[in-house]
Design a protein around this motif. Sequence first.
Motif, PDB file in Angstrom:
ATOM      1  N   MET A   1       0.826  -1.202   0.000  1.00 50.25           N
ATOM      2  CA  MET A   1       0.000   0.000   0.000  1.00 50.25           C
ATOM      3  C   MET A   1       0.866   1.259   0.000  1.00 50.25           C
ATOM      4  N   ILE A   2       1.966   1.218   0.730  1.00 53.83           N
ATOM      5  CA  ILE A   2       2.875   2.361   0.771  1.00 53.83           C
ATOM      6  C   ILE A   2       3.428   2.633  -0.620  1.00 53.83           C
ATOM      7  N   GLN A   3       3.814   1.546  -1.335  1.00 51.53           N
ATOM      8  CA  GLN A   3       4.358   1.709  -2.676  1.00 51.53           C
ATOM      9  C   GLN A   3       3.317   2.306  -3.623  1.00 51.53           C
ATOM     10  N   GLN A   4       2.062   1.877  -3.496  1.00 50.20           N
ATOM     11  CA  GLN A   4       1.010   2.414  -4.349  1.00 50.20           C
ATOM     12  C   GLN A   4       0.834   3.908  -4.129  1.00 50.20           C
ATOM     13  N   VAL A   5       0.763   4.309  -2.877  1.00 57.90           N
ATOM     14  CA  VAL A   5       0.600   5.729  -2.553  1.00 57.90           C
ATOM     15  C   VAL A   5       1.798   6.526  -3.061  1.00 57.90           C
ATOM     16  N   LEU A   6       3.002   5.995  -2.832  1.00 52.59           N
ATOM     17  CA  LEU A   6       4.220   6.667  -3.278  1.00 52.59           C
ATOM     18  C   LEU A   6       4.248   6.803  -4.799  1.00 52.59           C
ATOM     19  N   PHE A   7       3.846   5.732  -5.492  1.00 54.97           N
ATOM     20  CA  PHE A   7       3.832   5.767  -6.960  1.00 54.97           C
ATOM     21  C   PHE A   7       2.861   6.828  -7.464  1.00 54.97           C
ATOM     22  N   VAL A   8       1.657   6.862  -6.912  1.00 51.99           N
ATOM     23  CA  VAL A   8       0.649   7.824  -7.355  1.00 51.99           C
ATOM     24  C   VAL A   8       1.120   9.250  -7.088  1.00 51.99           C
ATOM     25  N   LEU A   9       1.754   9.475  -5.930  1.00 49.25           N
ATOM     26  CA  LEU A   9       2.243  10.814  -5.603  1.00 49.25           C
ATOM     27  C   LEU A   9       3.346  11.246  -6.560  1.00 49.25           C
ATOM     28  N   ILE A  10       4.309  10.348  -6.835  1.00 49.51           N
ATOM     29  CA  ILE A  10       5.417  10.685  -7.732  1.00 49.51           C
ATOM     30  C   ILE A  10       4.910  10.889  -9.156  1.00 49.51           C
ATOM     31  N   ALA A  11       4.021   9.994  -9.607  1.00 51.02           N
ATOM     32  CA  ALA A  11       3.460  10.131 -10.952  1.00 51.02           C
ATOM     33  C   ALA A  11       2.685  11.440 -11.090  1.00 51.02           C
ATOM     34  N   GLY A  12       1.890  11.768 -10.078  1.00 50.77           N
ATOM     35  CA  GLY A  12       1.122  13.004 -10.114  1.00 50.77           C
ATOM     36  C   GLY A  12       2.014  14.230 -10.142  1.00 50.77           C
ATOM     37  N   ALA A  13       3.069  14.205  -9.307  1.00 50.66           N
ATOM     38  CA  ALA A  13       4.002  15.339  -9.269  1.00 50.66           C
ATOM     39  C   ALA A  13       4.739  15.484 -10.596  1.00 50.66           C
ATOM     40  N   SER A  14       5.141  14.366 -11.174  1.00 46.89           N
ATOM     41  CA  SER A  14       5.866  14.388 -12.441  1.00 46.89           C
ATOM     42  C   SER A  14       5.009  14.942 -13.566  1.00 46.89           C
ATOM     43  N   LEU A  15       3.797  14.415 -13.681  1.00 49.99           N
ATOM     44  CA  LEU A  15       2.890  14.886 -14.721  1.00 49.99           C
ATOM     45  C   LEU A  15       2.461  16.323 -14.461  1.00 49.99           C
ATOM     46  N   GLY A  16       2.284  16.663 -13.182  1.00 50.89           N
ATOM     47  CA  GLY A  16       1.875  18.016 -12.826  1.00 50.89           C
ATOM     48  C   GLY A  16       2.925  19.052 -13.153  1.00 50.89           C
ATOM     49  N   TYR A  17       4.219  18.684 -13.053  1.00 50.06           N
ATOM     50  CA  TYR A  17       5.287  19.621 -13.398  1.00 50.06           C
ATOM     51  C   TYR A  17       5.491  19.677 -14.908  1.00 50.06           C
ATOM     52  N   ALA A  18       5.359  18.528 -15.590  1.00 48.10           N
ATOM     53  CA  ALA A  18       5.620  18.472 -17.033  1.00 48.10           C
ATOM     54  C   ALA A  18       4.561  19.225 -17.830  1.00 48.10           C
TER      55      ALA A  18
END
Length: 442
Positions: A1-18
């Motif tokens: 569950m921690i990995q899922q949350v971490l993945f979604v946060l990183i993916a969101g931040a990456s797409l949000g900056y790009a």
Amino acid sequence: MIQQVLFVLIAGASLGYAAPQFLKIRRNIKLGKAEAIAGDTAERWRNVLLIALGQKKMFARMIPAVLHLFIYVAFVITQVELLEIFVDGITGQHRVFWPILGGFYTFVISFIEVLSVLALVATFAFLARRNILRLARFQKPELKGWPSKDANLILLLEIVLIFFIFLMNSADMARHHNEYGFVVSQFLSPIWGSTGDGLLHFFERVGWWGHIMVVFAYLNYLPFSKHLHIILAFPNTFYARLTPRGEMENMPEIMNEVKSMLGMPVENAGAAEVNMENLEFGANDVFSLTWKNVLDAYSCTECGRCTSVCPANLTGKTLSPRKIVMDIRDRAEEIGKKLDTKDLQYAKDKDQALSAANFDDGKSLFDYISREEIHACTTCNACVEACPVLINPLEPILKLRRYEILSLSEGPSEWLPMFNSMENNGAVWAMSTEREAWRTEL
């Protein structure tokens, strides 16, 4: 569950900056003036399929074309595995497509691995061509500094990406006793020997996270890199001119003035009369080029094929078609960054907000491109023919020339008598005899 949350946060931040970075590029392209795109839509889609997707023009030079094809196809097909990584990251599952597709899944991942090996070979070859063989077209002045580092950095990122793919697959294969049957990783998995399950899982995760983090890094790096062409090559080939090469664009203001003098119908005759006194011809900045000219600049691969066939460049003159295109992109970037500051020092009217319509920093493309460069062009269209993504470097060169001659009344000393003679006598030779006097004598 921690990995899922971490993945979604990183993916969101990456797409949000790009996303804002890509929107800025769109804004910069639209700094150019409007241009209507006409022509056969079917032919435009044919250009996209054959030239952008099919890499047709790359094969004018077979060796780099094949090497580039390895990387290109590997990049496209690897998106299948990337899709699975996204699904796994969000759902918390592992190789979600494996139980669904079975043997076909093994085939697809094996195909990706073979392509990755070929791409790795091509990447090392391209690094050697740039840094060991030092091909002449990669040693031109315009590639010094950041452009050269950018090209090498992307190639190194590709090596890191492939490393993480095989780290993930080989550790996973060893952990599952080669159950997946991947064609390359089955030869790499014995490297892990008697490594314990926990350590194998750790290295598989390192490969998984490493792979997706490089992808996110690449996504955010793309707007600042010449490799933006992997996206923009498609619209650029679609909107490329369908007129014959060498056909010059009319200037409506002059054309209508001449038609009016000759008593011919004038286009847009109902429009307000044009003030010829304050009219500017050609282009001196990004704002007076068209959005398609700026799209060309952002689509440039910096491959240098245009410069390598330019007769002016080959005879030692300063003109490099690649540099012209890069300069337009750099100028658009400079304007975009200044617009982002909202600093009124760049505003024409200090009482209004800074915008593209209210921008003036006292500079122009002539601060980037010298008169000597645009004068050296022979308008032979070799650069236009050579470009693998249908960029037209000749068009902005002609627009800069037109601005210099018609708006500034300047130009090479050798040219001005010719233009004056054409204006006064209707011929390029300064002859006192009227043009058709010989016919009267006959």
